[in-house]
Design an enzyme around this catalytic site. Structure first.
Site, PDB file in Angstrom:
ATOM      1  N   LYS A   1      43.076  57.418  41.769  1.00  0.00           N
ATOM      2  CA  LYS A   1      43.982  56.240  42.225  1.00  0.00           C
ATOM      3  C   LYS A   1      44.909  56.164  41.093  1.00  0.00           C
ATOM      4  CE  LYS A   1      43.152  52.144  41.535  1.00  0.00           C
ATOM      5  NZ  LYS A   1      43.521  51.476  40.060  1.00  0.00           N
TER       6      LYS A   1
ATOM      7  N   GLU B   1      38.863  39.830  36.123  1.00  0.00           N
ATOM      8  CA  GLU B   1      38.674  40.525  34.857  1.00  0.00           C
ATOM      9  C   GLU B   1      39.180  39.425  33.830  1.00  0.00           C
ATOM     10  OE1 GLU B   1      39.501  44.866  34.832  1.00  0.00           O
ATOM     11  OE2 GLU B   1      41.078  44.138  36.198  1.00  0.00           O
TER      12      GLU B   1
ATOM     13  N   ARG C   1      48.108  69.469  27.475  1.00  0.00           N
ATOM     14  CA  ARG C   1      49.147  69.765  26.511  1.00  0.00           C
ATOM     15  C   ARG C   1      48.817  69.829  24.950  1.00  0.00           C
ATOM     16  NH1 ARG C   1      54.401  67.164  28.413  1.00  0.00           N
ATOM     17  NH2 ARG C   1      53.603  65.612  27.229  1.00  0.00           N
TER      18      ARG C   1
ATOM     19  N   LYS D   1      29.952  52.400  42.471  1.00  0.00           N
ATOM     20  CA  LYS D   1      28.947  51.309  41.820  1.00  0.00           C
ATOM     21  C   LYS D   1      27.831  51.387  42.443  1.00  0.00           C
ATOM     22  CE  LYS D   1      32.722  48.775  39.846  1.00  0.00           C
ATOM     23  NZ  LYS D   1      32.587  49.055  38.057  1.00  0.00           N
TER      24      LYS D   1
ATOM     25  N   LYS E   1      34.606  38.186  33.535  1.00  0.00           N
ATOM     26  CA  LYS E   1      34.760  39.759  34.183  1.00  0.00           C
ATOM     27  C   LYS E   1      33.407  39.696  35.135  1.00  0.00           C
ATOM     28  CE  LYS E   1      34.390  44.655  33.874  1.00  0.00           C
ATOM     29  NZ  LYS E   1      35.633  44.911  34.801  1.00  0.00           N
TER      30      LYS E   1
ATOM     31  N   LYS F   1      43.852  39.328  36.338  1.00  0.00           N
ATOM     32  CA  LYS F   1      43.471  39.782  34.900  1.00  0.00           C
ATOM     33  C   LYS F   1      43.468  38.504  34.236  1.00  0.00           C
ATOM     34  CE  LYS F   1      44.367  44.326  35.099  1.00  0.00           C
ATOM     35  NZ  LYS F   1      43.176  45.296  35.155  1.00  0.00           N
TER      36      LYS F   1
ATOM     37  N   ASP G   1      37.617  56.304  44.544  1.00  0.00           N
ATOM     38  CA  ASP G   1      37.767  55.022  44.317  1.00  0.00           C
ATOM     39  C   ASP G   1      36.507  54.689  43.644  1.00  0.00           C
ATOM     40  OD1 ASP G   1      37.270  51.955  44.452  1.00  0.00           O
ATOM     41  OD2 ASP G   1      38.529  51.874  46.163  1.00  0.00           O
ATOM     42  N   HIS G   2      36.408  54.375  42.405  1.00  0.00           N
ATOM     43  CA  HIS G   2      35.087  54.217  41.398  1.00  0.00           C
ATOM     44  C   HIS G   2      34.582  52.999  41.809  1.00  0.00           C
ATOM     45  CE1 HIS G   2      37.018  51.169  38.782  1.00  0.00           C
ATOM     46  NE2 HIS G   2      36.055  51.275  38.351  1.00  0.00           N
TER      47      HIS G   2
ATOM     48  N   ASP H   1      47.106  47.784  42.253  1.00  0.00           N
ATOM     49  CA  ASP H   1      45.958  48.322  41.295  1.00  0.00           C
ATOM     50  C   ASP H   1      44.566  47.948  41.679  1.00  0.00           C
ATOM     51  OD1 ASP H   1      45.286  49.379  38.885  1.00  0.00           O
ATOM     52  OD2 ASP H   1      44.681  47.483  38.203  1.00  0.00           O
TER      53      ASP H   1
ATOM     54  N   HIS I   1      40.161  49.129  45.648  1.00  0.00           N
ATOM     55  CA  HIS I   1      38.623  48.493  45.477  1.00  0.00           C
ATOM     56  C   HIS I   1      38.476  47.350  46.451  1.00  0.00           C
ATOM     57  CE1 HIS I   1      38.882  51.201  41.963  1.00  0.00           C
ATOM     58  NE2 HIS I   1      39.585  49.936  41.251  1.00  0.00           N
TER      59      HIS I   1
HETATM   60  C1  BG6 Z   1      40.848  50.131  37.848  1.00  0.00           C
HETATM   61  C2  BG6 Z   1      42.181  49.538  37.376  1.00  0.00           C
HETATM   62  O1  BG6 Z   1      40.855  51.074  38.760  1.00  0.00           O
HETATM   63  O2  BG6 Z   1      39.890  49.301  37.747  1.00  0.00           O
HETATM   64  C3  BG6 Z   1      42.276  48.557  36.193  1.00  0.00           C
HETATM   65  O3  BG6 Z   1      43.344  50.122  37.482  1.00  0.00           O
HETATM   66  C4  BG6 Z   1      40.980  47.805  36.174  1.00  0.00           C
HETATM   67  O4  BG6 Z   1      43.177  47.785  36.124  1.00  0.00           O
HETATM   68  C5  BG6 Z   1      39.449  48.474  36.384  1.00  0.00           C
HETATM   69  O5  BG6 Z   1      40.381  47.165  34.952  1.00  0.00           O
HETATM   70  C6  BG6 Z   1      38.577  47.700  36.783  1.00  0.00           C
HETATM   71  O6  BG6 Z   1      37.282  48.291  36.998  1.00  0.00           O
HETATM   72  P1  BG6 Z   1      35.847  47.953  36.521  1.00  0.00           P
HETATM   73  O7  BG6 Z   1      34.862  49.068  36.984  1.00  0.00           O
HETATM   74  O8  BG6 Z   1      35.891  47.711  35.135  1.00  0.00           O
HETATM   75  O9  BG6 Z   1      35.526  46.705  37.045  1.00  0.00           O
END
Ligand code: BG6
Length: 483
Positions: free
Chosen positions: A146, A214, A43, A180, A333, A328, A175-176, A233, A238
């Protein structure tokens, strides 16, 4: 033939932080299709020059190592921008016209939804009603970010809506974690070797731990997060996806459907949590101070941490618990998988008084310190029978010197463009994941629920998480620290 990658929600954070830096890196590696247009749609009233400038700044901020002026000059000519509203049909007409102008004939098109989930269905509908899903000699595909639904009902509804316009083979649910490098390597470790797989079952494995921790808190996402919580989340997607990679049978080929068929079977075999098991097998926590953050409802019971004990009811895994935890504002991490093997059946060595037997484990270090550690016992030199735990370690940075681990989005965008859906979730897998998560979410609203425990920031979560394993005579372990 031209290819267009259309990013809906191009003015958002994900585009600057992840998508465009990943595309730029692919460009530098010469992996993108020759005639590619990357068209942002949002937008905000940007012109093309401003959009390009913002994207360049994004790369400089989030992927500085990849930036190079000459490559950028070449890449930026691929970037275009169309201003429009996701709810306005005419704006889709404008987008379609601009795409046709750039494509000059038959084309491949990949639509990327980097938009708030409440717009998914209407965007799909408009793509359908504007004829933009119709193939014209090239493919039409859609990548959906997602969260895919917020429970089984909404996920089914969304699947039905998407299937009304696109065939399952055209749909890529991202789903990232699957993109990885270290997640991808789980299947390679298991099925490109013979040393692990014969042990990979209830006869030799005591239990499995999956940790996705995290250190950041929910930050500026508090408003979104409060309606979501850690199970939706992180677990529905994941953690369950990682679990399927650890638990699945060997597919007969490395083809998207063969791989996903096996993953689906694992999800279907996960025992769903009955109300009587909830307090025993699930833990929910919230870090101190969460409820005071802006955007969070006062007295919010949204969990920012959870730990679950799951059982997979099949021959391979019967009786082997899978402990999953994520949260969190934790101490570090780190994402890792720990496969804990059983004790030796008989200890013939005269151990020193008080010495205990330590089980072997294999730790898969998803991030950081990407690699694997195999822990086993060795005799301490110059002793009669003293044992010490030692590690055999594989690290990407030592073994693949000079090859940087790419961002997950690079792999996933490339797979989307090339039509390989193996690293994307299929509709049945998504629905089965919700079938595991929904009873827990529902149970947590009933009197049977475990109480929500407050934990300190920078800790490893609530005490209940330790008790979850402690009750079984086990404890959480970190297998991936540098030794
Ligand atoms: C995302 C979540 O899918 O993955 C986030 O919505 C999270 O809350 C993130 O911080 C973590 O991804 P990565 O790759 O930094 O471990």
């Amino acid at each position: 033939m031209a290819t267009s990658l259309v990013i809906f929600g191009a003015s958002g954070d994900l585009t600057r932080r992840k998508l465009v830096p990943a595309l730029f890196s692919l460009h530098r590696k010469k992996r993108l299709p020759d005639d590619l247009n990357i068209v942002g749609f949002a937008r905000r009233p940007y012109d093309e020059a401003r959009f390009r400038e913002l994207m360049r700044d994004g790369i400089k901020e989030f992927a500085e190592d990849h930036y190079a002026d000459a490559a950028w000059k070449d890449f930026e000519t691929k970037l275009h921008y169309v201003q429009g509203d996701l709810g306005t049909k005419e704006d889709f007409g404008t987008l379609d016209a601009r795409l046709s102008e750039l494509e000059r004939g038959a084309s491949d098109r990949l639509y990327y939804f980097s938009i708030a989930p409440r717009f998914y269905e209407s965007t799909i509908d408009l793509l359908g009603s504007c004829g933009m899903a119709r193939e014209n000699g090239g493919y039409r595909r859609v990548i959906i970010e997602k969260p895919f639904g917020t429970d089984l009902g909404t996920a089914r509804g969304l699947n039905a809506a998407v299937h009304g316009v696109f065939d399952e083979s055209q749909i890529y649910r991202i789903d990232h974690y699957l993109g990885k490098e270290t997640s991808q390597n789980i299947l390679f470790s298991r099925f490109a070797n013979t040393v692990f797989e014969p042990l990979w079952n209830r006869n030799y494995i005591d239990h499995v731990q999956i940790t996705v921790a995290e250190s950041v808190d929910v930050g500026h996402r508090a408003g979104f997060y409060d309606g979501t919580g850690v199970l939706r989340d992180m677990f529905q997607n994941h953690l369950l996806q990682i679990m399927t990679l650890v638990a699945m049978e060997a597919p007969s080929s490395f083809n998207a459907d063969a791989v996903r068929n096996e993953k689906t079977k694992v999800l279907a075999a996960v025992r769903t949590a009955g109300p009587e098991r909830l307090a025993h097998d699930t833990v929910r926590g919230q870090y101190r101070g969460y409820a005071d953050a802006e955007g969070v409802a006062s007295g919010s019971e949204t969990p920012t941490f959870a730990a679950l004990k799951l059982q997979i009811d099949n021959w391979r895994w019967q009786g082997v618990p899978f402990y999953l935890r994520s949260g969190k504002a934790l101490a570090e991490k780190v994402s890792e998988i720990l496969i804990q093997f059983r004790e030796p059946p008989h200890m013939m060595f005269p151990l020193p008084p008080g010495a205990t037997i330590r089980n072997n484990y294999l730790a898969i270090c998803v991030q950081p310190n990407e690699g694997m550690h195999l822990r086993f016992e060795a005799k301490v030199p110059d002793t009669l029978a003293e044992l010490r735990s030692v590690d055999m370690e594989f690290h990407y940075d030592e073994n693949f010197d000079g090859i940087a681990i790419p961002e997950a989005y690079e792999r996933l965008l490339l797979d989307g463009l090339q039509g390989d859906a193996s690293l994307f979730a299929r509709s049945d897998g998504i629905e089965l994941s919700w079938k595991i998560i929904d009873p827990i979410l529902e149970g947590w609203t009933t009197p049977d629920a475990p109480r929500l425990e407050v934990y300190e920031r920078g800790s490893w979560g609530p005490k209940g998480a330790d008790a979850l394993l402690g009750g079984d005579g086990r404890s959480w372990m970190r297998g991936c620290g540098k030794h």
